[in-house]
Design a protein around this motif. Structure first.
Motif, PDB file in Angstrom:
ATOM      1  N   THR A 182      47.085  29.162  38.933  1.00  0.00           N
ATOM      2  CA  THR A 182      46.278  30.078  38.122  1.00  0.00           C
ATOM      3  C   THR A 182      46.836  30.195  36.712  1.00  0.00           C
ATOM      4  O   THR A 182      46.115  30.066  35.720  1.00  0.00           O
ATOM      5  CB  THR A 182      46.238  31.471  38.773  1.00  0.00           C
ATOM      6  N   ARG A 235      35.865  31.205  35.299  1.00  0.00           N
ATOM      7  CA  ARG A 235      36.994  31.142  36.240  1.00  0.00           C
ATOM      8  C   ARG A 235      36.952  32.331  37.200  1.00  0.00           C
ATOM      9  O   ARG A 235      37.162  32.188  38.401  1.00  0.00           O
ATOM     10  CB  ARG A 235      38.304  31.124  35.462  1.00  0.00           C
ATOM     11  N   ARG A 236      36.693  33.527  36.668  1.00  0.00           N
ATOM     12  CA  ARG A 236      36.619  34.717  37.530  1.00  0.00           C
ATOM     13  C   ARG A 236      35.415  34.643  38.464  1.00  0.00           C
ATOM     14  O   ARG A 236      35.492  35.066  39.620  1.00  0.00           O
ATOM     15  CB  ARG A 236      36.519  35.986  36.674  1.00  0.00           C
ATOM     16  N   ALA A 237      34.288  34.117  37.944  1.00  0.00           N
ATOM     17  CA  ALA A 237      33.065  34.055  38.751  1.00  0.00           C
ATOM     18  C   ALA A 237      33.174  33.018  39.866  1.00  0.00           C
ATOM     19  O   ALA A 237      32.641  33.215  40.960  1.00  0.00           O
ATOM     20  CB  ALA A 237      31.868  33.732  37.859  1.00  0.00           C
ATOM     21  N   GLN A 262      36.111  31.762  41.144  1.00  0.00           N
ATOM     22  CA  GLN A 262      37.272  31.971  42.022  1.00  0.00           C
ATOM     23  C   GLN A 262      37.598  33.460  42.144  1.00  0.00           C
ATOM     24  O   GLN A 262      38.713  33.900  41.881  1.00  0.00           O
ATOM     25  CB  GLN A 262      38.494  31.222  41.465  1.00  0.00           C
ATOM     26  N   PRO A 263      36.606  34.262  42.553  1.00  0.00           N
ATOM     27  CA  PRO A 263      36.842  35.708  42.594  1.00  0.00           C
ATOM     28  C   PRO A 263      37.910  36.113  43.599  1.00  0.00           C
ATOM     29  O   PRO A 263      38.692  37.030  43.346  1.00  0.00           O
ATOM     30  CB  PRO A 263      35.473  36.283  42.974  1.00  0.00           C
ATOM     31  N   PHE A 285      41.408  35.763  42.136  1.00  0.00           N
ATOM     32  CA  PHE A 285      41.765  36.810  41.190  1.00  0.00           C
ATOM     33  C   PHE A 285      41.969  38.147  41.902  1.00  0.00           C
ATOM     34  O   PHE A 285      42.930  38.873  41.613  1.00  0.00           O
ATOM     35  CB  PHE A 285      40.684  36.965  40.121  1.00  0.00           C
ATOM     36  N   ARG A 286      41.064  38.500  42.813  1.00  0.00           N
ATOM     37  CA  ARG A 286      41.181  39.785  43.502  1.00  0.00           C
ATOM     38  C   ARG A 286      42.464  39.846  44.331  1.00  0.00           C
ATOM     39  O   ARG A 286      43.089  40.908  44.458  1.00  0.00           O
ATOM     40  CB  ARG A 286      39.960  40.029  44.385  1.00  0.00           C
ATOM     41  N   ASN A 294      37.827  40.040  33.392  1.00  0.00           N
ATOM     42  CA  ASN A 294      38.410  40.210  34.717  1.00  0.00           C
ATOM     43  C   ASN A 294      37.476  40.952  35.668  1.00  0.00           C
ATOM     44  O   ASN A 294      37.435  40.668  36.873  1.00  0.00           O
ATOM     45  CB  ASN A 294      39.732  40.974  34.624  1.00  0.00           C
ATOM     46  N   ALA A 314      35.093  39.352  38.414  1.00  0.00           N
ATOM     47  CA  ALA A 314      35.511  38.974  39.768  1.00  0.00           C
ATOM     48  C   ALA A 314      35.126  40.018  40.803  1.00  0.00           C
ATOM     49  O   ALA A 314      35.071  39.721  42.004  1.00  0.00           O
ATOM     50  CB  ALA A 314      37.033  38.750  39.797  1.00  0.00           C
ATOM     51  N   TRP A 315      34.852  41.237  40.353  1.00  0.00           N
ATOM     52  CA  TRP A 315      34.549  42.318  41.300  1.00  0.00           C
ATOM     53  C   TRP A 315      33.056  42.567  41.453  1.00  0.00           C
ATOM     54  O   TRP A 315      32.592  42.954  42.526  1.00  0.00           O
ATOM     55  CB  TRP A 315      35.244  43.610  40.844  1.00  0.00           C
TER      56      TRP A 315
END
Length: 242
Positions: free
Chosen positions: A68, A101-103, A105-106, A109-110, A168, A171-172
């Protein structure tokens, strides 16, 4: 099942599956709430066979954190160093890359976000270095834009932290689908990020006017005054990370 010395392609594929399943479980249950037996069950291996690939949860977390941090920092650095783009275009590309990247590989990240306080010290240091590297690249582009007159004289670090937080959070809340792909969302957030720091229309370096020049000068003077009036001056801005 081959051991550590088994065929490389198959081993690489299975190792990828192990890491993917571990990330999913860490995201669902937290790092402390996941065991190696849980990972073995998810992959369809016995625990002894899993030990042919990883010896501990920490190994899985190290692999995830290193990948990451390395991938994010390297890709953002390449964009920042490009000489064919102005600061606004660089910021768009940086933000778009972070959002995608967040979308995409959520869970990854979480997992790191939820487990941050319980990370082993050495892994926590790697994670922190990666976050600071991301912050450095975005702060650098904003500073470049301020210096060139493309951006308002904002506090580059505060603006960068705000933009990173916006990325960020994807990702949530974002759940990509055929009818709701990630790319338009990334494009919109990238435009929002640029709008946060961009000069007002009609006051860009390419279209100066006497009154506009005075207004820009006043903004710059106000910004310099704020920095100089802070305890310790601008060099004493608090350290931090993304």
């Amino acid at each position: 099942m081959e051991s550590r010395g088994g065929p490389a392609p198959r081993r690489k594929l299975l190792m990828g599956e192990i890491v993917d399943q571990a990330m999913r479980l860490f995201a669902e249950r937290g790092y402390d709430g996941t065991t190696l037996q849980d990972v073995a069950d998810a992959v369809g291996l016995s625990r002894p066979n899993l030990y042919n690939y990883v010896k501990s949860k920490e190994e899985l977390l190290v692999a995830m954190v290193e990948a990451t941090a390395r991938d994010a920092a390297n890709s953002l650095r390449e964009v920042r160093r490009r000489t064919d783009l102005d600061p606004a275009d660089k910021l768009r590309l940086l933000v778009r890359a972070l959002v995608l990247r967040r979308a995409e590989q959520p869970a990854q990240f979480r997992t790191l976000d939820r487990s941050e306080q319980s990370l082993p010290p050495e892994i926590a240091k790697k994670h922190l270095r990666g976050r600071r590297a991301v912050l450095k690249e975005i702060t650098g582009v904003i500073e470049e834009g301020v210096t060139a007159g493309h951006f308002r004289p904002v506090d580059a670090r505060v603006s960068a932290l705000s933009i990173i937080g916006m990325c960020n959070w994807v990702a949530w809340w974002f759940h990509p689908s055929e009818d709701h792909p990630a790319e338009p969302v990334a494009d919109q957030i990238a435009e929002n990020a640029v709008a946060m720091v961009a000069r007002a229309a009609g006051h860009t370096p390419d279209t100066p006017t006497p009154l506009g020049a005075v207004a820009l000068l006043q903004q710059d003077l106000d910004y310099l005054t704020r920095l100089l009036s802070e305890p310790g001056g601008p060099a004493k801005l608090p350290p931090g990370n993304g």
